[in-house]
Write an enzyme that holds these catalytic residues in place. Structure first.
Site, PDB file in Angstrom:
ATOM      1  CE  LYS A  22      -4.007   1.750   2.527  1.00  0.00           C
ATOM      2  NZ  LYS A  22      -4.754   1.633   3.758  1.00  0.00           N
ATOM      3  N   GLY A 168     -12.979   9.458   5.098  1.00  0.00           N
ATOM      4  CA  GLY A 168     -12.023   8.355   5.087  1.00  0.00           C
ATOM      5  C   GLY A 168     -12.394   7.180   4.203  1.00  0.00           C
ATOM      6  CG  HIS A 175     -17.249   0.227   1.689  1.00  0.00           C
ATOM      7  ND1 HIS A 175     -17.141   1.346   0.884  1.00  0.00           N
ATOM      8  CD2 HIS A 175     -16.156   0.248   2.496  1.00  0.00           C
ATOM      9  CE1 HIS A 175     -16.046   2.009   1.188  1.00  0.00           C
ATOM     10  NE2 HIS A 175     -15.418   1.373   2.178  1.00  0.00           N
ATOM     11  CG  PHE A 314      -8.082  23.625  20.001  1.00  0.00           C
ATOM     12  CD1 PHE A 314      -7.317  24.175  21.028  1.00  0.00           C
ATOM     13  CD2 PHE A 314      -9.391  23.235  20.280  1.00  0.00           C
ATOM     14  CE1 PHE A 314      -7.850  24.354  22.301  1.00  0.00           C
ATOM     15  CE2 PHE A 314      -9.932  23.402  21.544  1.00  0.00           C
ATOM     16  CZ  PHE A 314      -9.161  23.968  22.562  1.00  0.00           C
ATOM     17  CD  GLU A 315     -10.760  20.478  16.941  1.00  0.00           C
ATOM     18  OE1 GLU A 315      -9.665  20.920  16.519  1.00  0.00           O
ATOM     19  OE2 GLU A 315     -11.857  21.006  16.685  1.00  0.00           O
TER      20      GLU A 315
END
Ligand SMILES: [Zn+2]
Ligand SMILES: [Zn+2]
Length: 346
Positions: A22, A168, A175, A314-315
């Site tokens: 990959k 994502g 699916h 920030f998160e």
């Protein structure tokens, strides 16, 4: 074979998958190609383009032939896989064990990673499927869950879905994915701790609180869907069985019908208000080995998060999220987004 490594400081785990196949560039090229329907490996008639199927619901045909309604295949690029047991990673009984290496903990990359192809049609998705089609998807979740649960080395099975590039999903064809893990993930551990620390089920409490605070979007005879008190994403919703039940996989057919109905209506509202938003959802159910009494106190649920922005520094740096939409306002807007197109062009 990869490894699952515990961060030495934070309560989080990282799967080092290290798949040589990959390569990032190859991956992106593949992404572009499959937005072209003719090259989609998940469409009916393209069965040979995926690894051989391991499960399906079909109206006709043999495995890896057309005639299916739902198809399950191993992930082509698995994060974890069941091959290559390393003796170092096993205890004397032959079970997977956690290894301490002086700095932190790790497991060998044992697990399962499956893809559930939800429909033979390229353009079908949760925004335009009917109740029966959605019911087939959740019935397959139940079937795979019950099957994977037999593997005693899997401590947790997570079913989740990514829809849309920024959520994502590497392929546009609808699916879901199933990952079987040799450990209980921190998110679930946290929830089990919260249950331990409270007198009443914190999930049942959350349902009651949502009722008092007008954060319930919908309810039917078996389920409710609500906006949580502190959602990390705008328009985030949680689906709960009204009755306190620990395990999704024990859902019966009548409850399955109610679940499909509430999922269909929720996604049609999303479609009406947010126009086919990218989203993620995941199904939280009790761990696979309900030996501890605490597992029986779990309350299963599905968290749905539209992906309307990307989380930023920030998160990541603080563990604190910024949500620009008040959950009560989100419910109000979704309630008003009632009318929807019943039929869809194929
Ligand atoms: Zn397709
Ligand atoms: Zn409960």
């Amino acid at each position: 074979m990869g490894e699952i490594r515990k961060d030495p400081i934070h309560n989080r785990w990282v799967i080092i998958a290290d798949e040589r196949k990959k390569r990032p560039h190859a991956f992106y090229r593949e992404l572009e190609e499959v937005s072209d329907k003719r090259k989609c490996p998940f469409c009916e008639g393209k069965e040979k383009k995926t690894p051989p199927e391991i499960d399906s619901f079909r109206v006709r045909g043999k495995p890896d032939e057309p005639g299916w309604r739902i198809r399950v295949v191993p992930n082509k690029y698995p994060a974890l896989n069941p091959e290559g047991f390393n003796p170092e990673g096993l205890n004397p009984k032959g079970k997977i064990r956690k290894i301490f290496d002086g700095l932190s903990y790790r497991y060998h990359g044992y697990g399962r990673h499956e893809v559930i192809i939800e429909t033979p049609h390229h353009k079908k998705n949760l925004f335009n499927m009917d109740k029966e089609e959605i019911s087939l998807i959740f019935s397959m979740y139940r079937k795979r869950y019950l099957y994977l649960k037999k593997d005693k080395n899997l401590k947790y099975i997570l079913i989740f879905k990514n829809y849309g590039n920024i959520a994502g999903a590497s392929l546009p064809h609808s699916h879901s994915q199933v990952i079987g893990l040799p450990l209980i993930p921190p998110e679930i551990e946290e929830e089990l701790m919260a249950i331990k620390d409270s007198i009443k089920c914190p999930f049942c409490n959350s349902i009651q609180r949502a009722r008092d605070e007008e954060r319930i979007l919908e309810r039917n005879k078996d389920f409710t869907v609500l906006a949580p008190y502190a959602p990390i994403a705008p328009y985030e919703l949680v689906v709960y069985p009204l009755e306190h039940k620990p395990c999704f996989e024990e859902i019966n057919d009548s409850e399955m019908d109610s679940l499909s109905e509430i999922i269909r209506d929720t996604f049609r509202r999303f479609n009406k208000l947010l126009e086919n938003p990218p989203f993620n959802y995941f199904l939280h159910t009790s761990p696979t080995t309900p030996t501890a009494k605490i597992y029986k106190n779990y309350h299963w649920h599905i968290v749905i998060m539209p992906k309307l922005g990307l989380s930023a520094g920030f998160e990541m740096g603080s563990g604190i999220y910024i949500n620009p939409v008040d959950p009560r306002k989100a419910v109000k807007e979704l309630k008003e987004a009632k009318e929807y197109k019943e039929e869809v062009d194929e």
